[in-house]
Design a protein around this motif. Structure first.
Motif, PDB file in Angstrom:
ATOM      1  N   ARG A   3     -55.632  -7.074 -10.900  1.00 53.59           N
ATOM      2  CA  ARG A   3     -54.841  -7.345  -9.692  1.00 53.59           C
ATOM      3  C   ARG A   3     -55.772  -7.570  -8.516  1.00 53.59           C
ATOM      4  O   ARG A   3     -56.860  -7.020  -8.476  1.00 53.59           O
ATOM      5  N   ILE A  28     -48.595  -8.820 -10.007  1.00 51.44           N
ATOM      6  CA  ILE A  28     -49.420  -9.285 -11.124  1.00 51.44           C
ATOM      7  C   ILE A  28     -50.756  -9.808 -10.594  1.00 51.44           C
ATOM      8  O   ILE A  28     -50.865 -10.130  -9.405  1.00 51.44           O
ATOM      9  N   ASP A  53     -41.485 -13.984 -13.318  1.00 50.38           N
ATOM     10  CA  ASP A  53     -42.056 -12.696 -13.712  1.00 50.38           C
ATOM     11  C   ASP A  53     -40.950 -11.654 -13.558  1.00 50.38           C
ATOM     12  O   ASP A  53     -40.920 -10.898 -12.579  1.00 50.38           O
ATOM     13  N   CYS A 107     -51.977 -12.522 -21.593  1.00 49.44           N
ATOM     14  CA  CYS A 107     -52.366 -11.969 -20.275  1.00 49.44           C
ATOM     15  C   CYS A 107     -52.308 -10.439 -20.358  1.00 49.44           C
ATOM     16  O   CYS A 107     -51.391  -9.826 -19.796  1.00 49.44           O
ATOM     17  N   MET A 144     -52.165  -6.544 -20.045  1.00 48.14           N
ATOM     18  CA  MET A 144     -51.940  -5.697 -18.862  1.00 48.14           C
ATOM     19  C   MET A 144     -53.276  -5.067 -18.464  1.00 48.14           C
ATOM     20  O   MET A 144     -54.051  -4.670 -19.326  1.00 48.14           O
ATOM     21  N   ARG A 187     -49.091  -8.762 -23.151  1.00 47.23           N
ATOM     22  CA  ARG A 187     -48.199  -9.462 -22.210  1.00 47.23           C
ATOM     23  C   ARG A 187     -48.492 -10.947 -22.391  1.00 47.23           C
ATOM     24  O   ARG A 187     -49.665 -11.347 -22.425  1.00 47.23           O
TER      25      ARG A 187
END
Ligand SMILES: C[S@@+](CC[C@H](N)C(=O)[O-])C[C@H]1O[C@@H](n2cnc3c(N)ncnc32)[C@H](O)[C@@H]1O
Length: 436
Positions: free
Chosen positions: A230, A242, A316, A403, A405, A428
């Motif tokens: 992030r 995100i 999202d 992607c 986490m 993810r």
């Protein structure tokens, strides 16, 4: 400078004869709103006013230079008079300077400090300008009187007066303050965090500067695993925010400059900020918007008409029952899994209708493995459900990008999972599809 050191007589003064000083109210706000919070009211009720107020003769009354909070307490407690020093400070710059001097020891928020800084700049800069005009005839003989070079001495003096370190730190603070004044939402969020004492000036400044990360020298990864952290420089703090780099890579690979991007569940606005940085237009919506540029809209009512013919829909969503707490207003998390699947299908249909032919949808979904699983489920593959919903609508698959986490587990969670021999979920996926 004011003659604050001269001894003066202290006398009782009727509270009704004391007028507040506008400059002080502008800097520190209306004291009537804060006196209850800091215990001053109780202290004055019990022990009276121990430190006299200071006022200057002003027309037929007196203008307060110091003691606005004490006066507000006295009025709230029904006191008719207060002890007061009378000082003959001329109106204008001298009084403003006196207000600043009297408040030197006060505990201030970042915003109050920066309002003081603005006032000090206005007081100090005429002298600094003259100094510069005299000094800034460069060695080459050129007259740089119109140069906007800042005076290091003025900044140093202001930093010292505010007690916030040297001129470099003050310049960082001022950059954040100015950007917030100009309406930059991340700078405004930085200022709120500075006021609350949860962020340092340097961190807020770094957030602002880092924003050129996706413009100058952006080197997108050529792989389809986007494991990014992030980045607080994009989006305002939000429970589901995100990594900005996921959005940046999506824009880079699936849109062109000037493209219209729609984020129907925008949260803290990461998409908005990255779009701005990368020259894409963005329409952002949320059920509970946290920024003025995000419009209030329930995606379950379809996409707003202005989103028609867009180039990219970036979604999202909250993942069914996961994160149901932070998004209490979301209706779907309370429904059985079938309700969530219906929601995904409707979202896919609405995104399809809004996109221009050839446009892309990007749907970010994590697998659910840890919390709030529906009865009878040890794991829910949300990406699979999203994939199925998009395919059913008529989208053509383009990529499924991993992607992972970014490490949201606490050490005790990891320890417990190890002890129980359980796999912690980090999967993810960003599913990207194209409207034919
Ligand atoms: C995972 S967060 C999005 C976070 C965002 N990508 C960011 O980086 O800050 C999901 C968002 O969906 C919003 N949301 C939930 N239900 C919604 C609905 N029915 N219509 C619009 N937004 C909704 C929530 O308020 C929440 O802000």
């Amino acid at each position: 400078m004011t003659a604050l050191a001269e001894p003066v007589e202290v006398r009782p003064m009727a509270t009704s004869a004391l007028r507040p000083n506008r400059f002080s109210l502008d800097l520190y706000g209306d004291p009537a709103e804060e006196i209850r919070a800091d215990g001053l009211l109780d202290s004055i009720r019990e022990r009276g006013i121990l430190v006299p107020l200071v006022a200057a003769p002003d027309g037929d009354g007196f203008e307060l230079l110091s003691g606005h909070r004490r006066l507000a307490c006295a009025k709230a407690l029904g006191m008719e008079s207060v002890p007061c020093e009378i000082r003959d400070v001329p109106r204008g710059a001298s009084r403003r300077r006196a207000v600043l001097d009297y408040n030197r020891q006060r505990r201030k928020t970042f915003s109050q400090l920066m309002r003081e800084a603005d006032a000090l700049e206005a007081l100090l800069s005429p002298a600094a300008r003259e100094r510069r005009a005299a000094n800034l005839k460069g060695a080459d003989g050129a007259d740089r009187r119109n140069s906007d070079d800042r005076s290091g001495r003025t900044d140093e003096a202001i930093a010292r007066a505010l007690g916030i370190g040297g001129k470099d730190l003050y310049r960082q603070a001022r950059a954040v303050w100015r950007a917030a004044e100009a309406g930059d939402p991340r700078a405004r969020s930085g200022v709120s965090q500075l006021d609350a004492g949860t962020k340092s000036v340097h961190a807020a400044y770094k957030d602002l500067r880092r924003r050129d990360r996706f413009t100058t020298g952006f080197r997108p990864t050529p792989y389809d695993v986007w494991a990014f952290r992030r980045d607080p420089a994009y989006g305002v703090p939000h429970p589901g925010s995100i990594p900005a780099a996921i959005v940046a890579h999506t824009l880079h690979y699936f849109t062109s400059p000037g493209a219209l991007v729609v984020d129907p569940m925008a949260g803290g606005g990461t998409t908005l900020d990255v779009c701005e940085a990368m020259g894409r237009r963005c329409l952002a919506y949320d059920l509970s918007p946290v920024r003025p540029e995000i419009a209030q809209h329930d995606v379950r009512d379809g996409f707003p008409p202005e989103a028609r013919e867009c180039d990219l829909v970036f979604c999202d969503p909250p993942y069914h029952t996961m994160l149901a707490g932070p998004y209490a207003a979301f209706g779907v998390e309370a429904e059985p899994l079938s309700g969530w699947i219906r929601f995904l299908n409707t979202l896919a249909r609405d995104a399809f209708a809004a996109l221009r032919p050839g446009g892309h949808v990007a749907l970010l979904l994590a697998n659910q493995t840890e919390k709030d699983l529906p009865a009878g489920f040890g794991y829910v593959d949300h990406a699979f459900l999203g994939y199925a919903a998009l395919m059913q609508t008529g989208f053509l698959p383009v990529r499924r990008i991993s992607c992972p986490m970014d490490g949201s587990y606490l050490p005790q969670h990891v320890q417990r999972a190890r002890a129980e021999g359980r796999l912690l979920g980090q999967v993810r996926d960003l599913i990207v599809m194209r409207k034919p």
